[in-house]
Write a protein that holds these residues in place. Structure first.
Motif, PDB file in Angstrom:
ATOM      1  N   TYR A  72      13.776  -5.502  -5.399  1.00  0.00           N
ATOM      2  CA  TYR A  72      14.075  -4.390  -4.497  1.00  0.00           C
ATOM      3  C   TYR A  72      13.768  -4.789  -3.050  1.00  0.00           C
ATOM      4  CZ  TYR A  72      14.087  -1.766  -8.844  1.00  0.00           C
ATOM      5  OH  TYR A  72      14.356  -1.325 -10.127  1.00  0.00           O
ATOM      6  N   GLU A  73      14.694  -4.415  -2.146  1.00  0.00           N
ATOM      7  CA  GLU A  73      14.453  -4.637  -0.716  1.00  0.00           C
ATOM      8  C   GLU A  73      13.520  -3.540  -0.212  1.00  0.00           C
ATOM      9  OE1 GLU A  73      17.690  -6.030   2.377  1.00  0.00           O
ATOM     10  OE2 GLU A  73      18.564  -4.694   0.902  1.00  0.00           O
ATOM     11  N   ILE A  74      12.484  -3.917   0.495  1.00  0.00           N
ATOM     12  CA  ILE A  74      11.581  -2.891   1.046  1.00  0.00           C
ATOM     13  C   ILE A  74      11.302  -3.172   2.526  1.00  0.00           C
ATOM     14  CG2 ILE A  74      10.474  -2.337  -1.158  1.00  0.00           C
ATOM     15  CD1 ILE A  74       8.041  -3.992  -0.173  1.00  0.00           C
ATOM     16  N   MET A  75      10.909  -2.108   3.226  1.00  0.00           N
ATOM     17  CA  MET A  75      10.556  -2.251   4.644  1.00  0.00           C
ATOM     18  C   MET A  75       9.168  -2.905   4.758  1.00  0.00           C
ATOM     19  SD  MET A  75      12.980  -0.951   6.518  1.00  0.00           S
ATOM     20  CE  MET A  75      12.199  -0.714   8.120  1.00  0.00           C
ATOM     21  N   PRO A  76       8.947  -3.739   5.784  1.00  0.00           N
ATOM     22  CA  PRO A  76       7.621  -4.366   5.963  1.00  0.00           C
ATOM     23  C   PRO A  76       6.492  -3.338   6.088  1.00  0.00           C
ATOM     24  CG  PRO A  76       9.222  -5.316   7.486  1.00  0.00           C
ATOM     25  CD  PRO A  76       9.913  -4.190   6.800  1.00  0.00           C
ATOM     26  N   VAL A  77       6.822  -2.129   6.550  1.00  0.00           N
ATOM     27  CA  VAL A  77       5.789  -1.099   6.739  1.00  0.00           C
ATOM     28  C   VAL A  77       5.064  -0.777   5.425  1.00  0.00           C
ATOM     29  CG1 VAL A  77       7.349   0.886   6.392  1.00  0.00           C
ATOM     30  CG2 VAL A  77       5.338   1.153   7.821  1.00  0.00           C
ATOM     31  N   VAL A  78       5.702  -1.001   4.297  1.00  0.00           N
ATOM     32  CA  VAL A  78       5.064  -0.706   3.004  1.00  0.00           C
ATOM     33  C   VAL A  78       3.815  -1.574   2.847  1.00  0.00           C
ATOM     34  CG1 VAL A  78       5.368  -0.745   0.495  1.00  0.00           C
ATOM     35  CG2 VAL A  78       7.272  -0.071   1.961  1.00  0.00           C
ATOM     36  N   VAL A  79       3.966  -2.859   3.149  1.00  0.00           N
ATOM     37  CA  VAL A  79       2.838  -3.787   3.006  1.00  0.00           C
ATOM     38  C   VAL A  79       1.733  -3.419   4.001  1.00  0.00           C
ATOM     39  CG1 VAL A  79       2.136  -6.208   3.253  1.00  0.00           C
ATOM     40  CG2 VAL A  79       4.309  -5.628   2.150  1.00  0.00           C
ATOM     41  N   MET A  80       2.124  -3.122   5.240  1.00  0.00           N
ATOM     42  CA  MET A  80       1.127  -2.786   6.274  1.00  0.00           C
ATOM     43  C   MET A  80       0.361  -1.515   5.885  1.00  0.00           C
ATOM     44  SD  MET A  80       3.455  -3.149   9.676  1.00  0.00           S
ATOM     45  CE  MET A  80       4.787  -4.303   9.739  1.00  0.00           C
ATOM     46  N   PHE A  81       1.100  -0.498   5.464  1.00  0.00           N
ATOM     47  CA  PHE A  81       0.509   0.800   5.147  1.00  0.00           C
ATOM     48  C   PHE A  81      -0.477   0.664   3.983  1.00  0.00           C
ATOM     49  CE2 PHE A  81       0.452   4.829   2.862  1.00  0.00           C
ATOM     50  CZ  PHE A  81       0.298   5.758   3.875  1.00  0.00           C
ATOM     51  N   PHE A  82      -0.046   0.002   2.909  1.00  0.00           N
ATOM     52  CA  PHE A  82      -0.930  -0.081   1.736  1.00  0.00           C
ATOM     53  C   PHE A  82      -2.075  -1.069   1.955  1.00  0.00           C
ATOM     54  CE2 PHE A  82       2.654   2.167  -0.137  1.00  0.00           C
ATOM     55  CZ  PHE A  82       1.961   3.190  -0.763  1.00  0.00           C
ATOM     56  N   SER A  83      -1.876  -2.078   2.799  1.00  0.00           N
ATOM     57  CA  SER A  83      -2.997  -2.974   3.129  1.00  0.00           C
ATOM     58  C   SER A  83      -4.095  -2.162   3.796  1.00  0.00           C
ATOM     59  CB  SER A  83      -2.563  -4.067   4.109  1.00  0.00           C
ATOM     60  OG  SER A  83      -1.542  -4.826   3.569  1.00  0.00           O
ATOM     61  N   SER A  84      -3.682  -1.341   4.760  1.00  0.00           N
ATOM     62  CA  SER A  84      -4.645  -0.529   5.499  1.00  0.00           C
ATOM     63  C   SER A  84      -5.313   0.495   4.581  1.00  0.00           C
ATOM     64  CB  SER A  84      -3.888   0.164   6.648  1.00  0.00           C
ATOM     65  OG  SER A  84      -4.627   1.200   7.183  1.00  0.00           O
ATOM     66  N   LEU A  85      -4.506   1.187   3.780  1.00  0.00           N
ATOM     67  CA  LEU A  85      -5.026   2.249   2.914  1.00  0.00           C
ATOM     68  C   LEU A  85      -6.016   1.690   1.885  1.00  0.00           C
ATOM     69  CD1 LEU A  85      -4.882   5.202   1.859  1.00  0.00           C
ATOM     70  CD2 LEU A  85      -2.951   4.498   0.448  1.00  0.00           C
ATOM     71  N   ILE A  86      -5.601   0.645   1.179  1.00  0.00           N
ATOM     72  CA  ILE A  86      -6.447   0.116   0.094  1.00  0.00           C
ATOM     73  C   ILE A  86      -7.737  -0.466   0.670  1.00  0.00           C
ATOM     74  CG2 ILE A  86      -6.575  -1.667  -1.714  1.00  0.00           C
ATOM     75  CD1 ILE A  86      -3.472  -1.168  -2.053  1.00  0.00           C
ATOM     76  N   THR A  87      -7.625  -1.225   1.745  1.00  0.00           N
ATOM     77  CA  THR A  87      -8.827  -1.818   2.358  1.00  0.00           C
ATOM     78  C   THR A  87      -9.783  -0.721   2.807  1.00  0.00           C
ATOM     79  OG1 THR A  87      -7.409  -3.585   3.171  1.00  0.00           O
ATOM     80  CG2 THR A  87      -9.600  -3.458   4.115  1.00  0.00           C
ATOM     81  N   MET A  88      -9.235   0.293   3.463  1.00  0.00           N
ATOM     82  CA  MET A  88     -10.079   1.388   3.966  1.00  0.00           C
ATOM     83  C   MET A  88     -10.822   2.075   2.814  1.00  0.00           C
ATOM     84  SD  MET A  88      -8.728   4.848   5.769  1.00  0.00           S
ATOM     85  CE  MET A  88      -8.207   5.555   4.208  1.00  0.00           C
TER      86      MET A  88
END
Lengths: 553, 85
Positions: free
Chosen positions: A517-533
């Motif tokens: 599946y093609e996804i927007m780069p924002v998915v990786v950024m958003f979940f990196s921030s959320l999970i780390t936090m």
């Protein structure tokens, strides 16, 4: 969102200004100048109500009612993309652009106003914040977080400002072409030495951008937040009305029937199937694009607009009407964009290429209507650009004053009057720096492709503001590591995109169950921030009881 | 008041429903023209924008954070009193 190259390519597409009884470019220039004059007058008039305090300059003394709040917030969130980009993207990709960018924003922007706006307004009124950094620093008991957020927020806003400043200059040049072909500075030649007909003689971008910067600077400098809010309201009315008028005129000129419905039906039937459907649009990209509108929850300039609200009740009108306002602006523009792919579109002059898709609306105005509507459309596009620029300039000036000068000075060292002066001086410096960078980059720069990357960066920080407001267990270390995760993932993906030379259309491939599946780069950024936090907050010391009592009762 | 508790829940469900309805795979390849001129995929999303406004109107009626706002008002009045003293 490449406005610059698109307008430059308008030259080849439009084949020069339409012949008319007017001196080429003059009606457009007069309308633009009258419009800018009105804005200056509005800014100067609003300054007569200025009380001289920092609170009045930066937040209009929290006096803005529901209507002005709706219009200023809407004007701030809608950039030139609302008119030019919406029609351009529809011309390129068909109707799917509305669902991807507009209806999603209607749902999520209001969600942010409702969940984030009202709550930060309440905390800010109780504890005296004007900027996001003041809130984060207090909520998480960390000066370091403030220092960390400062360059990130400024760094994400500046490219956004550059898009506006450069686009403004290019729009003015394209729509005033033919004005002074004998003046050296106004001449534009192609590689073969021939004049470029749609740009030749137009106001040069460096001059157009400078005038726009000066006008915004004057009304922000004198009017502060009150002037900005009034100007935003005026500009929002201008670009909404002009968008609708342009739609009706173009429908009439392309359809050539008696009556609006007859024109609309004929034009609707003329659109190729690929543009009336989403046959060629990726469903997974469409889905993951939903994270982009979350960026408004972290826009520092929007945060400052929220602070202007007279009461929490004032938020109700923006929350309710924002989605419908988006529809009023976007649906006509998307229809115009797909009509341009239809069989009723005249074959001469040749249409813009898909690379120059964002020039389709000015192209239609230039070839299907006269110079007067062209002038008004230029004013409408400038209105959309300037209604974002002003808030961003004011916001950066406020951040520099409040979060750097004031925070790191002895308490009561500076009077209100001095702080207003500092904010104004910072605004002048930011306008000057932005203008100089825009000159260095030039109108052909790829800075335009940065727009979606700026939004992605703000979206990646959304979990931090949401958790700060609603999650008692968010810790200082959790917030700091979440910010680092957002920025590191942003930087890594940005580096990958630039090294592939594909900043504008960079997507990731996600393999799931044998499919990709093609996804927007924002998915990786958003979940990196959320999970780390979340993970770091769970293993680090809890916030102080007095901090929790202050924010959670 | 039961709406105090159920209001935010109703709005959360409605917003989730809108986000699910936003992914309209069923109209993806349908080029039917509604009212003879507007492609159904565009018409559907325009209706979703109107529905969003209706949901947010409902949110201001049944899920508005009244307690938070009252607390803020009280705190601000307290500040004004203390300032006057």
């Amino acid at each position: 969102m490449s406005f610059g190259p698109s307008f430059l390519l308008l030259a080849q597409a439009a084949g020069g200004p339409a012949e008319s009884a007017y001196h080429p470019g003059l009606p457009q220039l007069i309308i633009i100048l009258v419009y800018l004059g009105l804005l200056l007058g509005l800014g100067m008039f609003s300054s007569r109500l200025f009380s001289g305090t920092r609170e009045d300059y930066q937040a209009a003394s929290h006096s803005i009612g529901p209507f002005l709040l709706l219009m200023s917030i809407f004007g701030t969130t809608m950039t030139a993309f609302a008119l030019v980009g919406s029609s351009g993207q529809a011309y390129k990709e068909g109707i799917g652009v509305y669902g991807m960018l507009a209806s999603s924003s209607g749902i999520i922007h209001s969600l942010c106003f409702f969940l984030i706006g009202v709550k930060v307004w309440s905390f800010a009124r109780r504890h005296g914040y004007t900027t996001q950094i003041e809130f984060f620093r207090d909520r998480l008991d960390s000066d370091f977080l403030g220092l960390l957020m400062f360059p990130i927020l400024v760094g994400l806003v500046i490219p956004y400002l550059l898009v506006g400043v450069i686009s403004g200059g290019v729009v003015v040049q394209a729509l005033t072409s033919g004005l002074a072909p004998d003046w050296t500075w106004f001449q534009v030649f192609r590689d073969n030495g021939q004049p470029n007909p749609a740009l030749h003689g137009g106001v040069p971008p460096w001059l157009g951008s400078m005038v726009i910067c000066m006008v915004v600077l004057v009304y922000v400098f004198f009017g502060g937040m009150r002037g900005t809010t009034w100007a935003n309201t005026f500009q929002t009315i201008v670009f909404m009305i002009l968008g609708v008028i342009t739609f009706f005129v173009i429908a009439q000129r392309l359809g050539k029937q008696d009556g609006l419905m007859a024109n609309l039906r004929l034009l609707g039937e003329s659109v190729p199937e690929n543009y009336a459907t989403r046959n060629e649009m990726s469903k997974s990209l469409f889905f993951t694009y939903l994270l982009i509108p979350l960026s408004v929850g972290m826009f520092p300039h929007l945060f400052q607009h929220w602070m202007t609200a007279k009461s929490a009740k004032a938020f109700k009108v923006p929350v309710i009407f924002h989605p419908v306002f988006i529809m009023i602006v976007w649906v006509p523009c998307v229809l115009v964009g797909i009509w341009a792919q239809g069989s009723l579109m005249p074959s001469m002059p040749p249409k813009p290429s898909l690379e120059a898709a964002n020039s389709i609306l000015p192209f239609l105005v230039k070839t299907q209507t006269g110079p007067i509507l062209g002038g008004f459309l230029a004013a409408g596009i400038l209105a959309a650009i300037m209604s974002s620029l002003d808030s961003q300039f004011l916001c950066l000036g406020t951040i520099f004053n409040n979060d750097i000068v004031l925070h790191y000075s002895r308490k009561d060292r500076f009077s209100d009057r001095q702080q207003v002066l500092f904010t104004r001086l910072f605004i002048i410096a930011i306008v000057a720096v932005t203008y100089v960078i825009s000159l260095i980059l030039g109108p052909k720069s790829s800075v335009f492709a940065l727009g979606v990357w700026c939004f992605s960066g703000f979206s990646a920080l959304f979990p931090i503001i949401f958790a700060a407001l609603y999650w008692r267990n968010l810790t200082t270390a959790g917030a700091i590591s979440g910010v680092f995760a957002a920025i590191i993932s942003w930087a890594v993906l940005f580096y990958n995109a630039t090294s592939q030379g594909n900043l504008g259309d960079f997507h990731l491939m996600l393999p799931i169950g044998g499919s990709t599946y093609e996804i927007m780069p924002v998915v990786v950024m958003f979940f990196s921030s959320l999970i780390t936090m979340v993970v770091v907050s769970m293993v680090t010391p809890k916030p102080k009881p007095e901090t929790l009592a202050k924010f959670f009762g | 008041m039961s709406s105090k508790r159920s209001g935010p829940m109703i709005i959360a469900v409605l917003v989730l429903a809108m986000l699910i309805l936003h992914q309209d795979n069923w109209f993806w390849t349908d080029g039917t023209l509604v009212f003879g001129f507007i492609p159904v995929g565009l018409f559907y999303h325009a209706c979703l924008s109107v529905a969003a406004s209706v949901v947010w109107y409902l949110a201001t009626k049944i899920a508005w954070p009244v307690e938070l706002i009252e607390e803020t008002k009280a705190a601000m009045q307290q500040d004004v009193k203390e300032g006057a003293e």
